[in-house]
Design a protein around this motif. Structure first.
Motif, PDB file in Angstrom:
ATOM      1  N   HIS A 185      18.937  27.065  57.560  1.00 14.70           N
ATOM      2  CA  HIS A 185      19.659  26.129  56.677  1.00 14.70           C
ATOM      3  C   HIS A 185      20.737  26.857  55.881  1.00 14.70           C
ATOM      4  O   HIS A 185      21.870  26.364  55.723  1.00 14.70           O
ATOM      5  CB  HIS A 185      18.654  25.456  55.737  1.00 14.70           C
ATOM      6  N   ASN A 186      20.389  28.039  55.365  1.00 14.14           N
ATOM      7  CA  ASN A 186      21.375  28.830  54.618  1.00 14.14           C
ATOM      8  C   ASN A 186      22.544  29.233  55.507  1.00 14.14           C
ATOM      9  O   ASN A 186      23.707  29.248  55.059  1.00 14.14           O
ATOM     10  CB  ASN A 186      20.714  30.066  54.022  1.00 14.14           C
ATOM     11  N   SER A 187      22.241  29.529  56.721  1.00 14.76           N
ATOM     12  CA  SER A 187      23.304  29.910  57.663  1.00 14.76           C
ATOM     13  C   SER A 187      24.257  28.734  57.912  1.00 14.76           C
ATOM     14  O   SER A 187      25.479  28.913  58.005  1.00 14.76           O
ATOM     15  CB  SER A 187      22.706  30.388  58.978  1.00 14.76           C
ATOM     16  N   VAL A 188      23.687  27.524  57.986  1.00 12.31           N
ATOM     17  CA  VAL A 188      24.536  26.343  58.170  1.00 12.31           C
ATOM     18  C   VAL A 188      25.443  26.140  56.954  1.00 12.31           C
ATOM     19  O   VAL A 188      26.647  25.880  57.095  1.00 12.31           O
ATOM     20  CB  VAL A 188      23.654  25.103  58.407  1.00 12.31           C
ATOM     21  N   ASP A 189      24.876  26.251  55.745  1.00  9.69           N
ATOM     22  CA  ASP A 189      25.683  26.094  54.527  1.00  9.69           C
ATOM     23  C   ASP A 189      26.799  27.125  54.470  1.00  9.69           C
ATOM     24  O   ASP A 189      27.949  26.811  54.117  1.00  9.69           O
ATOM     25  CB  ASP A 189      24.796  26.213  53.290  1.00  9.69           C
ATOM     26  N   SER A 190      26.474  28.334  54.781  1.00  9.73           N
ATOM     27  CA  SER A 190      27.486  29.402  54.772  1.00  9.73           C
ATOM     28  C   SER A 190      28.585  29.126  55.797  1.00  9.73           C
ATOM     29  O   SER A 190      29.777  29.326  55.518  1.00  9.73           O
ATOM     30  CB  SER A 190      26.822  30.744  55.055  1.00  9.73           C
ATOM     31  N   ALA A 191      28.189  28.626  56.947  1.00  6.94           N
ATOM     32  CA  ALA A 191      29.184  28.321  57.974  1.00  6.94           C
ATOM     33  C   ALA A 191      30.092  27.176  57.536  1.00  6.94           C
ATOM     34  O   ALA A 191      31.307  27.179  57.791  1.00  6.94           O
ATOM     35  CB  ALA A 191      28.478  27.983  59.284  1.00  6.94           C
ATOM     36  N   LYS A 192      29.511  26.189  56.848  1.00 16.18           N
ATOM     37  CA  LYS A 192      30.331  25.080  56.349  1.00 16.18           C
ATOM     38  C   LYS A 192      31.344  25.561  55.316  1.00 16.18           C
ATOM     39  O   LYS A 192      32.501  25.127  55.298  1.00 16.18           O
ATOM     40  CB  LYS A 192      29.437  23.999  55.739  1.00 16.18           C
ATOM     41  N   ILE A 193      30.898  26.456  54.426  1.00 15.81           N
ATOM     42  CA  ILE A 193      31.827  27.013  53.430  1.00 15.81           C
ATOM     43  C   ILE A 193      32.958  27.767  54.112  1.00 15.81           C
ATOM     44  O   ILE A 193      34.134  27.653  53.727  1.00 15.81           O
ATOM     45  CB  ILE A 193      31.066  27.925  52.454  1.00 15.81           C
ATOM     46  N   SER A 194      32.630  28.486  55.125  1.00 17.18           N
ATOM     47  CA  SER A 194      33.655  29.234  55.870  1.00 17.18           C
ATOM     48  C   SER A 194      34.659  28.293  56.512  1.00 17.18           C
ATOM     49  O   SER A 194      35.869  28.560  56.529  1.00 17.18           O
ATOM     50  CB  SER A 194      32.991  30.110  56.943  1.00 17.18           C
ATOM     51  N   VAL A 195      34.140  27.183  57.025  1.00 21.08           N
ATOM     52  CA  VAL A 195      35.044  26.205  57.633  1.00 21.08           C
ATOM     53  C   VAL A 195      35.979  25.610  56.571  1.00 21.08           C
ATOM     54  O   VAL A 195      37.186  25.458  56.789  1.00 21.08           O
ATOM     55  CB  VAL A 195      34.235  25.102  58.336  1.00 21.08           C
ATOM     56  N   SER A 196      35.423  25.282  55.392  1.00 23.05           N
ATOM     57  CA  SER A 196      36.238  24.715  54.319  1.00 23.05           C
ATOM     58  C   SER A 196      37.320  25.687  53.866  1.00 23.05           C
ATOM     59  O   SER A 196      38.494  25.308  53.664  1.00 23.05           O
ATOM     60  CB  SER A 196      35.354  24.327  53.132  1.00 23.05           C
ATOM     61  N   SER A 248      37.349  29.691  64.741  1.00 27.06           N
ATOM     62  CA  SER A 248      36.208  30.616  64.711  1.00 27.06           C
ATOM     63  C   SER A 248      35.149  30.133  63.726  1.00 27.06           C
ATOM     64  O   SER A 248      33.944  30.184  64.009  1.00 27.06           O
ATOM     65  CB  SER A 248      36.683  32.015  64.339  1.00 27.06           C
ATOM     66  N   ALA A 249      35.561  29.658  62.572  1.00 30.46           N
ATOM     67  CA  ALA A 249      34.610  29.183  61.574  1.00 30.46           C
ATOM     68  C   ALA A 249      33.864  27.953  62.087  1.00 30.46           C
ATOM     69  O   ALA A 249      32.655  27.801  61.855  1.00 30.46           O
ATOM     70  CB  ALA A 249      35.341  28.860  60.274  1.00 30.46           C
ATOM     71  N   ASN A 250      34.556  27.093  62.789  1.00 28.12           N
ATOM     72  CA  ASN A 250      33.886  25.934  63.373  1.00 28.12           C
ATOM     73  C   ASN A 250      32.842  26.333  64.403  1.00 28.12           C
ATOM     74  O   ASN A 250      31.771  25.716  64.498  1.00 28.12           O
ATOM     75  CB  ASN A 250      34.924  25.006  64.001  1.00 28.12           C
ATOM     76  N   GLN A 251      33.127  27.391  65.188  1.00 30.26           N
ATOM     77  CA  GLN A 251      32.164  27.869  66.185  1.00 30.26           C
ATOM     78  C   GLN A 251      30.922  28.430  65.509  1.00 30.26           C
ATOM     79  O   GLN A 251      29.795  28.189  65.945  1.00 30.26           O
ATOM     80  CB  GLN A 251      32.814  28.929  67.074  1.00 30.26           C
ATOM     81  N   GLN A 252      31.121  29.200  64.438  1.00 31.22           N
ATOM     82  CA  GLN A 252      29.981  29.742  63.698  1.00 31.22           C
ATOM     83  C   GLN A 252      29.125  28.617  63.117  1.00 31.22           C
ATOM     84  O   GLN A 252      27.892  28.712  63.098  1.00 31.22           O
ATOM     85  CB  GLN A 252      30.479  30.654  62.582  1.00 31.22           C
ATOM     86  N   LEU A 253      29.760  27.596  62.677  1.00 32.23           N
ATOM     87  CA  LEU A 253      29.000  26.469  62.142  1.00 32.23           C
ATOM     88  C   LEU A 253      28.190  25.794  63.241  1.00 32.23           C
ATOM     89  O   LEU A 253      27.026  25.424  63.032  1.00 32.23           O
ATOM     90  CB  LEU A 253      29.965  25.459  61.498  1.00 32.23           C
ATOM     91  N   GLU A 254      28.769  25.668  64.398  1.00 32.75           N
ATOM     92  CA  GLU A 254      28.047  25.050  65.509  1.00 32.75           C
ATOM     93  C   GLU A 254      26.813  25.875  65.881  1.00 32.75           C
ATOM     94  O   GLU A 254      25.724  25.321  66.120  1.00 32.75           O
ATOM     95  CB  GLU A 254      28.982  24.909  66.700  1.00 32.75           C
ATOM     96  N   ASN A 255      26.956  27.214  65.927  1.00 31.83           N
ATOM     97  CA  ASN A 255      25.818  28.097  66.247  1.00 31.83           C
ATOM     98  C   ASN A 255      24.738  27.992  65.166  1.00 31.83           C
ATOM     99  O   ASN A 255      23.529  27.987  65.476  1.00 31.83           O
ATOM    100  CB  ASN A 255      26.285  29.540  66.370  1.00 31.83           C
ATOM    101  N   ALA A 256      25.137  27.944  63.938  1.00 27.88           N
ATOM    102  CA  ALA A 256      24.160  27.858  62.860  1.00 27.88           C
ATOM    103  C   ALA A 256      23.379  26.551  62.950  1.00 27.88           C
ATOM    104  O   ALA A 256      22.177  26.517  62.667  1.00 27.88           O
ATOM    105  CB  ALA A 256      24.870  27.966  61.520  1.00 27.88           C
ATOM    106  N   LEU A 257      24.043  25.481  63.344  1.00 26.94           N
ATOM    107  CA  LEU A 257      23.353  24.207  63.493  1.00 26.94           C
ATOM    108  C   LEU A 257      22.323  24.256  64.615  1.00 26.94           C
ATOM    109  O   LEU A 257      21.225  23.694  64.506  1.00 26.94           O
ATOM    110  CB  LEU A 257      24.373  23.098  63.753  1.00 26.94           C
TER     111      LEU A 257
END
Length: 548
Positions: A252-263, A153-162
Motif C-alpha cells: 500500500h505504501n508503495s502505491v501511495d509513493s508511486a501516486k505521488i511520483s506521478v503527481s 516512468s512514474a505511471n509504470q511504477q504506479l502500475e507495478n505497485a498496484l
C-alpha cells in the motif's frame, strides 16, 4: 411790494400741495393692505419668506357706484396662474471630470530567454490575442520531452505497485483462511492425539503390571514431543498471517509513493508545457504600443517589461466630490455625461467611490463609459457629469417663489377657475422638500383651483383678481365681505361735482383764482401772479431769497 409777492406765491403753493394730498387720500380703504406697485414685467422672485417680491399692477375703477353714497368698485390685482400637478421632485447637479484611458498593460515575459521574433512596432495598434513576440523555444522543447518521459516512468511504477498490492492482499487472505501447510498441521494433530491414547493405554498396563515404569515414561515423552510439534506448527501459521499483513501494508505504501511520483511528474510536465507555450507572447488587450523596450536578439528575464499597450477601447472618467455629493452617487448608478468632443449626452456607470477623503479633502470617483460611445470620446477630454436624484415622488410640485413661509404656517394662494368671480384664496400646505426652483408640498385642493405664480405678493385671502389682459367688470358691486370697499371721506357731498370733481369739506376753500379744472400731468396749476412792471426785479429778488 416785491417781498409781498414772494409771500403770496409761497402761500399759494402751500395750499395747492395740501389740497392735492387730501384729494389723493380721499376714499382710500383703511383695511386694505399696503403693497408696492410694480409693473408686471418685473422679474419674478420668491414669496414672502421665500425671498423677493413679485410686482403686479393694482387695478381700481375710480368710478362711483350707481347707487352713489361714495362707494366704489373693488380693487383688483392682476395675477398669473398655473395648474398644480403632481410629479417627482428631482435635484440635478453637474460635476467636472477628466476622460482617461482606464488601463495601460505592461507586457512582462514569464520565462527567461532570447527574443528571436518581434512582430510589432511602437505606435502600432494591436488586437487582443495577436502574436507580438517569439522566444527561442529549443531548450524548453527538450525539457518538455524529458518531463513527458518522466511521467511515463512514474505511471509504470504506479502500475507495478498496484500489482504488488493485489498479490499481498491475496496472500493475507490465504494466511487467514489457513490454506498454507494445512496438511502438515492435520498430521501433527493426529500424531499428538495418538500419543495421548498411547499414554493412557500404557498407564492401565502399568497399573496391571504388564509394563514397566520406564515404558510408561517413554510413552509420556512421545506424547509431549507430539504436542510440541503441533504447537510449533500452529505458531508458524499465526506468523504467516502477521507476515502477510505486513507485506500488504508495504505494498500500500508503495502505491501511495508511486501516486505521488506521478503527481510530481505531471506538475513538472505542466510547467514544462507552460514554459514552452510562453515562448510565444500574445497581446493581452487591444490597444496601441506606446512603449517598446526590446529588439530581436535581446536576452530578457521575467523582471523586464517588453512593451506597454495602452487600452484605447476602455475609457473612464475620474472626478472628485464632496461628502454631500457622494451621497447622491451609489456604485452602479448610471448617469449622463458630455465631453469636449461629444456634445450629445452619453451614458456612464459609476464603478468606484473612495471610502476615505484624499489629501485635498474630496472623495475620488471613477465612471466607465459605455462601449458603444467610447470611440467618439478622446483621452484627456473634459467631461461634465449630470447627476439627477429624485427627492420626492408623486407629490404636488409648485414654484418655490409661490410658497409663503411663516413661523406658524406655510401657504399658497389659489384661484377657483370655476367661480364667476376670480378670488384669491389662501391654502395652507405641508412642505415636503424645498429647493431653489420648485418645492414639493401636500395640500388639499378643490377641482378647478389654480396656483397664483405671479402677483402673489400683492394678494390676500378674498381679494378679487384679474388675469393678464382682462379688464375689471363695469358697475360691479363691492366684494360681499367688504374687502377692497372704498368709503367717502366725511364732508364730501355725493351729489356735488356733476363734472366729477369733489366738493371740499366745510371749513376749506380753494385758493383765490384757482380753477379745479386747470390740470397739468395730474397736478393743479397755481394761479398766475399779477403782472408788474417790476417783474425783472421780482425775479432777481426771488433768486436772492432762494439763495438765502
Amino acid at each position: 411790494m416785491k417781498w409781498k409777492r414772494v409771500i403770496i406765491t409761497i402761500i399759494a403753493l402751500t395750499l395747492v400741495v395740501g389740497c392735492s394730498n387730501e384729494d389723493s387720500t380721499e376714499g382710500q380703504p383703511t383695511d386694505m393692505p399696503k403693497a408696492d406697485v410694480m409693473t408686471s414685467g418685473a422679474p419674478r422672485g420668491a414669496g414672502q419668506g421665500a425671498g423677493g417680491m413679485v410686482g403686479m399692477s393694482m387695478v381700481g375703477s375710480g368710478q362711483r357706484s350707481p347707487g352713489g353714497m361714495g362707494q366704489r368698485t373693488p380693487q383688483f390685482v392682476t395675477v398669473e396662474l398655473e395648474n398644480i400637478e403632481k410629479g417627482n421632485l428631482e435635484v440635478t447637479q453637474r460635476l467636472l471630470g477628466t476622460v482617461i484611458q482606464s488601463s495601460e498593460v505592461e507586457v512582462i515575459p514569464d520565462i527567461n530567454g532570447e527574443i528571436i521574433n518581434l512582430l510589432v512596432n511602437k505606435g502600432e495598434v494591436v488586437e487582443k490575442g495577436q502574436i507580438i513576440v517569439e522566444f527561442d523555444s529549443s531548450s524548453f522543447e527538450d525539457s518538455l520531452l524529458q518531463e513527458q518521459n518522466n511521467l511515463a516512468s512514474a505511471n509504470q511504477q504506479l502500475e507495478n505497485a498496484l500489482i504488488s498490492y493485489e498479490q499481498a492482499e491475496q496472500k493475507l487472505e490465504d494466511a487467514k483462511s489457513g490454506t498454507i501447510n494445512e496438511l502438515d498441521s492435520s498430521n501433527l494433530n493426529s500424531t499428538w492425539e495418538d500419543a495421548q491414547e498411547n499414554v493412557a493405554s500404557m498407564q492401565r498396563l502399568y497399573e496391571e503390571g504388564a509394563v514397566s515404569l520406564q515404558d510408561l515414561e517413554n510413552a509420556k515423552d512421545q506424547e509431549a514431543q507430539a504436542k510440541l510439534a503441533y504447537d510449533k506448527d500452529s505458531l508458524n501459521n499465526e506468523n504467516d498471517v502477521e507476515s502477510a499483513e505486513i507485506s500488504l501494508q508495504q505494498a500500500h505504501n508503495s502505491v501511495d509513493s508511486a501516486k505521488i511520483s506521478v503527481s510530481q511528474a505531471q506538475l513538472k510536465l505542466d510547467q514544462a508545457s507552460e514554459n514552452f507555450n510562453d515562448t510565444v507572447i500574445y497581446a493581452p488587450s487591444t490597444g496601441e504600443i506606446t512603449v517598446l523596450n526590446v529588439n530581436i536578439g535581446d536576452q530578457v528575464s521575467t523582471q523586464a517589461s517588453l512593451m506597454t499597450i495602452t487600452d484605447v477601447a476602455d475609457m473612464m472618467i475620474i472626478t472628485k466630490v464632496t461628502a454631500e455629493q457622494k451621497a447622491l452617487l451609489p456604485v452602479g448608478k448610471e448617469v449622463e455625461v458630455t465631453t469636449t468632443s461629444q456634445d450629445e449626452p452619453v451614458k456612464a456607470t459609476i464603478t468606484y467611490i473612495s471610502s476615505v477623503r484624499s489629501s485635498d479633502g474630496f472623495f475620488d470617483v471613477e465612471l466607465h463609459l459605455d462601449e458603444e460611445t467610447e470611440n467618439n470620446i478622446q483621452n484627456g477630454d473634459i467631461a461634465q457629469i449630470i447627476l439627477s436624484t429624485i427627492l420626492v415622488e408623486n407629490e404636488y410640485l409648485v414654484p418655490t417663489n409661490a410658497v409663503f413661509l411663516k413661523e406658524d404656517s406655510n401657504y399658497i394662494f389659489v384661484v377657483d377657475m370655476n367661480s364667476d368671480m376670480k378670488i384669491a384664496m389662501k391654502r395652507e400646505v405641508e412642505i415636503l422638500n424645498l429647493q431653489s426652483d420648485y418645492t414639493a408640498i401636500q395640500v388639499e385642493l378643490a377641482a378647478g383651483e389654480q396656483l397664483i405664480v405671479d402677483g402673489q405678493t400683492l394678494v390676500f385671502d378674498g381679494i378679487p383678481v384679474l388675469l393678464p389682459g382682462e379688464e375689471p367688470p363695469q358697475g360691479m358691486s363691492p366684494n360681499p365681505d367688504g374687502i377692497g370697499e372704498l368709503t367717502r371721506p366725511e364732508g364730501m357731498n355725493p351729489n356735488a361735482g356733476g363734472d366729477g370733481q369733489r366738493t371740499p369739506p366745510e371749513g376749506r376753500t380753494r385758493p383765490e383764482g384757482m380753477d379745479p379744472k386747470d390740470m397739468k400731468n395730474g397736478q393743479r396749476i397755481p394761479p398766475e401772479l399779477p403782472e408788474s412792471s417790476d417783474n425783472a426785479d421780482s425775479e432777481n429778488e426771488s433768486s436772492d431769497v432762494g439763495g438765502n
